[in-house]
Design a protein around this motif. Structure first.
Motif, PDB file in Angstrom:
ATOM      1  N   LEU A 263      80.372  53.605  43.887  1.00  0.00           N
ATOM      2  CA  LEU A 263      80.325  52.647  42.790  1.00  0.00           C
ATOM      3  C   LEU A 263      79.477  51.453  43.194  1.00  0.00           C
ATOM      4  N   GLU A 264      78.703  50.926  42.235  1.00  0.00           N
ATOM      5  CA  GLU A 264      77.898  49.734  42.501  1.00  0.00           C
ATOM      6  C   GLU A 264      77.681  48.986  41.187  1.00  0.00           C
ATOM      7  N   GLU A 265      77.874  47.679  41.216  1.00  0.00           N
ATOM      8  CA  GLU A 265      77.625  46.843  40.045  1.00  0.00           C
ATOM      9  C   GLU A 265      76.253  46.190  40.200  1.00  0.00           C
ATOM     10  N   GLN A 266      75.322  46.555  39.300  1.00  0.00           N
ATOM     11  CA  GLN A 266      73.937  46.107  39.413  1.00  0.00           C
ATOM     12  C   GLN A 266      73.526  45.189  38.263  1.00  0.00           C
ATOM     13  N   THR A 267      74.491  44.492  37.658  1.00  0.00           N
ATOM     14  CA  THR A 267      74.188  43.608  36.546  1.00  0.00           C
ATOM     15  C   THR A 267      73.094  42.601  36.906  1.00  0.00           C
ATOM     16  N   HIS A 268      72.370  42.120  35.882  1.00  0.00           N
ATOM     17  CA  HIS A 268      71.325  41.126  36.140  1.00  0.00           C
ATOM     18  C   HIS A 268      71.916  39.762  36.443  1.00  0.00           C
ATOM     19  N   HIS A 269      73.235  39.589  36.242  1.00  0.00           N
ATOM     20  CA  HIS A 269      73.901  38.344  36.654  1.00  0.00           C
ATOM     21  C   HIS A 269      74.175  38.431  38.150  1.00  0.00           C
ATOM     22  N   VAL A 270      73.372  37.747  38.933  1.00  0.00           N
ATOM     23  CA  VAL A 270      73.424  37.889  40.391  1.00  0.00           C
ATOM     24  C   VAL A 270      74.819  37.618  40.938  1.00  0.00           C
ATOM     25  N   ASP A 271      75.503  36.612  40.408  1.00  0.00           N
ATOM     26  CA  ASP A 271      76.824  36.249  40.918  1.00  0.00           C
ATOM     27  C   ASP A 271      77.868  37.328  40.674  1.00  0.00           C
ATOM     28  N   PHE A 272      77.580  38.268  39.758  1.00  0.00           N
ATOM     29  CA  PHE A 272      78.542  39.313  39.441  1.00  0.00           C
ATOM     30  C   PHE A 272      78.141  40.671  40.015  1.00  0.00           C
ATOM     31  N   GLN A 273      77.055  40.738  40.746  1.00  0.00           N
ATOM     32  CA  GLN A 273      76.669  41.994  41.381  1.00  0.00           C
ATOM     33  C   GLN A 273      77.655  42.340  42.501  1.00  0.00           C
ATOM     34  N   LEU A 274      77.892  43.635  42.703  1.00  0.00           N
ATOM     35  CA  LEU A 274      78.826  44.091  43.729  1.00  0.00           C
ATOM     36  C   LEU A 274      78.142  45.122  44.611  1.00  0.00           C
ATOM     37  N   PRO A 275      78.381  45.075  45.924  1.00  0.00           N
ATOM     38  CA  PRO A 275      77.768  46.054  46.822  1.00  0.00           C
ATOM     39  C   PRO A 275      78.369  47.426  46.612  1.00  0.00           C
ATOM     40  N   PRO A 276      77.677  48.482  47.032  1.00  0.00           N
ATOM     41  CA  PRO A 276      78.223  49.830  46.866  1.00  0.00           C
ATOM     42  C   PRO A 276      79.501  50.026  47.671  1.00  0.00           C
ATOM     43  N   VAL A 277      80.407  50.810  47.114  1.00  0.00           N
ATOM     44  CA  VAL A 277      81.644  51.165  47.799  1.00  0.00           C
ATOM     45  C   VAL A 277      81.849  52.660  47.589  1.00  0.00           C
ATOM     46  N   CYS A 278      82.413  53.325  48.586  1.00  0.00           N
ATOM     47  CA  CYS A 278      82.525  54.781  48.571  1.00  0.00           C
ATOM     48  C   CYS A 278      83.988  55.221  48.656  1.00  0.00           C
ATOM     49  N   PHE A 279      84.366  56.142  47.755  1.00  0.00           N
ATOM     50  CA  PHE A 279      85.704  56.733  47.752  1.00  0.00           C
ATOM     51  C   PHE A 279      85.577  58.252  47.671  1.00  0.00           C
ATOM     52  N   GLU A 280      86.626  58.950  48.069  1.00  0.00           N
ATOM     53  CA  GLU A 280      86.715  60.366  47.703  1.00  0.00           C
ATOM     54  C   GLU A 280      86.941  60.423  46.201  1.00  0.00           C
ATOM     55  N   LEU A 281      86.220  61.286  45.509  1.00  0.00           N
ATOM     56  CA  LEU A 281      86.233  61.288  44.048  1.00  0.00           C
ATOM     57  C   LEU A 281      87.606  61.577  43.469  1.00  0.00           C
ATOM     58  N   ARG A 282      88.254  62.641  43.913  1.00  0.00           N
ATOM     59  CA  ARG A 282      89.520  63.027  43.286  1.00  0.00           C
ATOM     60  C   ARG A 282      90.644  62.022  43.543  1.00  0.00           C
ATOM     61  N   PRO A 283      90.809  61.492  44.754  1.00  0.00           N
ATOM     62  CA  PRO A 283      91.817  60.433  44.926  1.00  0.00           C
ATOM     63  C   PRO A 283      91.530  59.199  44.072  1.00  0.00           C
ATOM     64  N   PHE A 284      90.254  58.859  43.906  1.00  0.00           N
ATOM     65  CA  PHE A 284      89.920  57.725  43.048  1.00  0.00           C
ATOM     66  C   PHE A 284      90.265  58.029  41.592  1.00  0.00           C
ATOM     67  N   ALA A 285      89.944  59.259  41.154  1.00  0.00           N
ATOM     68  CA  ALA A 285      90.262  59.648  39.778  1.00  0.00           C
ATOM     69  C   ALA A 285      91.769  59.605  39.546  1.00  0.00           C
ATOM     70  N   LEU A 286      92.550  60.038  40.526  1.00  0.00           N
ATOM     71  CA  LEU A 286      94.006  60.014  40.384  1.00  0.00           C
ATOM     72  C   LEU A 286      94.523  58.584  40.311  1.00  0.00           C
ATOM     73  N   GLU A 287      93.993  57.697  41.147  1.00  0.00           N
ATOM     74  CA  GLU A 287      94.379  56.281  41.087  1.00  0.00           C
ATOM     75  C   GLU A 287      94.068  55.693  39.721  1.00  0.00           C
ATOM     76  N   LEU A 288      92.891  56.028  39.206  1.00  0.00           N
ATOM     77  CA  LEU A 288      92.474  55.537  37.890  1.00  0.00           C
ATOM     78  C   LEU A 288      93.429  56.055  36.810  1.00  0.00           C
ATOM     79  N   LEU A 289      93.801  57.315  36.910  1.00  0.00           N
ATOM     80  CA  LEU A 289      94.699  57.924  35.934  1.00  0.00           C
ATOM     81  C   LEU A 289      96.057  57.239  35.944  1.00  0.00           C
ATOM     82  N   ILE A 290      96.613  57.033  37.137  1.00  0.00           N
ATOM     83  CA  ILE A 290      97.940  56.412  37.256  1.00  0.00           C
ATOM     84  C   ILE A 290      97.913  54.981  36.735  1.00  0.00           C
TER      85      ILE A 290
END
Length: 224
Positions: A113-140
């Protein structure tokens, strides 16, 4: 990119704002009756009407902030994007807030995941998760938010039946390319709340959660 990043353990919280404070859905104010009264109160700031946030943590540390979110319908874009990745897409955009530039990339079993908005103060560096555990967290995290939105819709239809009927009519006319019917709103406080729920992505969150539930029931025992 994912192979160059540490793979973090994800946690996700669903938050809503009440009088300027972001709270979890365990808060005593996170009920449909309280929130409906709050949303139609003329003193409530418009930015709080139907507002919601997904607060993502990586290894226990915040990655984004509640300010990287906006409304219930923006949460649906997280669900839609992750669903696309689970179905085999290699990338998907997440419209997390009005001027978001968030992007999700699948690399094998990982999601970056990476936030690349043109608002510099709101940009976020890339972060890496295993897809399925992240999907489960999102679901819960999202399930309770979906239940809350469903109850808000039911209560609004019950309490403001005249206004709700008018909003539905105008929403259907908009889909058909027609102008809304000119009328005096019996209770203009309902207008912003109702129109948010009937926006272009209104109710998408509820629909997506139902699809996820159906898909999970199809999966053989033991599969993620």
């Amino acid at each position: 990119m994912g192979s160059e990043l540490p793979v973090c353990v994800p946690t996700v919280q669903f938050l809503i704002p009440v009088n300027g404070v972001w709270v979890t859905l365990a808060d005593q104010r996170a009920t449909a009756p309280f929130l409906l009264d709050h949303y139609v109160n003329p003193a409530t700031h418009s930015e709080e009407v139907c507002a919601a946030a997904l607060w993502v943590h990586a290894d226990g540390e915040p990655w984004n902030s509640p300010e990287h979110s906006e409304f219930f319908d923006h949460v649906a874009w997280w669900m839609s994007a992750v669903t696309a990745l689970l179905e085999g897409e290699t990338s998907a955009d997440i419209w997390a807030w009005e001027e978001s530039g968030m992007h999700a990339t699948r690399e094998g079993d990982l999601v970056v995941l990476e936030e690349q908005t043109h608002h510099v103060d709101f940009q976020l560096p890339p972060v890496c998760f295993e897809l399925r555990p992240f999907a489960l967290e999102l679901l819960i995290a999202t399930r309770a938010g979906v239940e809350l939105e469903s109850e808000l819709i039911r209560l609004a239809e019950e309490r403001y039946s005249v206004e709700w009927k008018a909003l539905i009519e105008d929403a259907e006319r908009a889909k058909a390319g027609l102008l809304p019917i000119s009328r005096e709103a019996p209770d203009p406080k309902m207008d912003e709340f109702g129109r948010r729920l009937f926006s272009a992505t209104g109710r998408q969150l509820i629909r997506l959660m139902k699809e996820w539930d159906r898909e999970m029931k199809k999966r053989p025992e033991g599969r993620s």
